[in-house]
Write a protein that holds these residues in place. Structure first.
Motif, PDB file in Angstrom:
ATOM      1  N   GLY A   1       5.268 -13.293  15.290  1.00 30.66           N
ATOM      2  CA  GLY A   1       5.836 -13.327  13.943  1.00 30.66           C
ATOM      3  C   GLY A   1       6.102 -14.747  13.476  1.00 30.66           C
TER       4      GLY A   1
ATOM      5  N   VAL B   1       2.678 -16.452  12.712  1.00 29.47           N
ATOM      6  CA  VAL B   1       2.105 -15.972  11.443  1.00 29.47           C
ATOM      7  C   VAL B   1       2.892 -16.538  10.267  1.00 29.47           C
ATOM      8  N   THR B   2       4.206 -16.590  10.388  1.00 27.30           N
ATOM      9  CA  THR B   2       5.035 -17.127   9.309  1.00 27.30           C
ATOM     10  C   THR B   2       4.734 -18.603   9.059  1.00 27.30           C
TER      11      THR B   2
ATOM     12  N   SER C   1      -0.262 -12.253   5.274  1.00 27.62           N
ATOM     13  CA  SER C   1       0.484 -12.428   6.522  1.00 27.62           C
ATOM     14  C   SER C   1       1.065 -11.105   7.018  1.00 27.62           C
ATOM     15  N   THR C   2       1.415 -10.209   6.109  1.00 28.71           N
ATOM     16  CA  THR C   2       1.913  -8.893   6.511  1.00 28.71           C
ATOM     17  C   THR C   2       0.810  -8.090   7.191  1.00 28.71           C
TER      18      THR C   2
ATOM     19  N   ALA D   1       0.136  -9.826  10.610  1.00 26.81           N
ATOM     20  CA  ALA D   1       1.246  -9.588  11.539  1.00 26.81           C
ATOM     21  C   ALA D   1       1.267  -8.141  12.015  1.00 26.81           C
TER      22      ALA D   1
ATOM     23  N   HIS E   1       1.100  -7.251  15.837  1.00 25.09           N
ATOM     24  CA  HIS E   1       2.223  -6.551  16.458  1.00 25.09           C
ATOM     25  C   HIS E   1       1.774  -5.221  17.059  1.00 25.09           C
TER      26      HIS E   1
END
Length: 155
Positions: free
Chosen positions: A21, A24-25, A52-53, A56, A60
């Motif tokens: 996370g 990616v951020t 990015s969502t 991610a 994840h």
């Protein structure tokens, strides 16, 4: 599974979740800065947030939780947790500006980062326990079918 082993598995998943996370951020932040040189900042923010969502969620599901491809439902549920997180962090910073109108940058960042950390923990729990929950092994159906066939033949 023993309690200690379960704690270790969840802790390892949380470590992967936090690392991915954060990565990616940071990448999205850099992309946003670059994009905002050519398009309006709000458009760059929207594009990097969506991209990015999606990235991610894929990472994840596959790496943090070992779930495999998340599918559309997984993406939508993950996006809902992101939207809720955005509302929480926005409310925290908004509350600060109402309660302490002259709050400096350091306090604003402390409130924002604290809210973000709490949102991250909540998001991890929702994704781990609901969206990408570990599946229980399915019982084999072959034996049941044979038993039903034998029962029907005997009747």
């Amino acid at each position: 599974m023993s309690g200690l082993r379960l704690i270790r598995r969840h802790a390892a998943a949380f470590g992967r979740f936090a690392g991915l996370g954060s990565g990616v951020t940071l990448a999205a932040s850099a992309a946003q800065v670059l994009l905002s040189q050519w398009i309006p900042w709000m458009a760059a923010n929207a594009l990097t947030t969506v991209a990015s969502t999606v990235v991610a969620t894929e990472l994840h599901a596959r790496v943090s939780f070992g779930h495999g491809r998340p599918g559309l439902a997984g993406h939508l549920k993950s996006a809902a947790t992101m939207a809720l997180g955005w509302l929480v962090t926005s409310a925290a910073v908004g509350s600060l500006t109402v309660l302490r109108p002259g709050a400096g940058l350091v306090l604003q960042q402390a409130v924002y980062l604290s809210a973000t950390a709490l949102v991250g923990i909540g998001r991890f729990l929702v994704l781990r326990l609901a969206v990408f929950a570990e599946r229980a092994p399915r019982p084999r159906t072959g034996g049941g079918v044979r038993l039903r066939t034998a029962y029907d033949a005997a009747a």
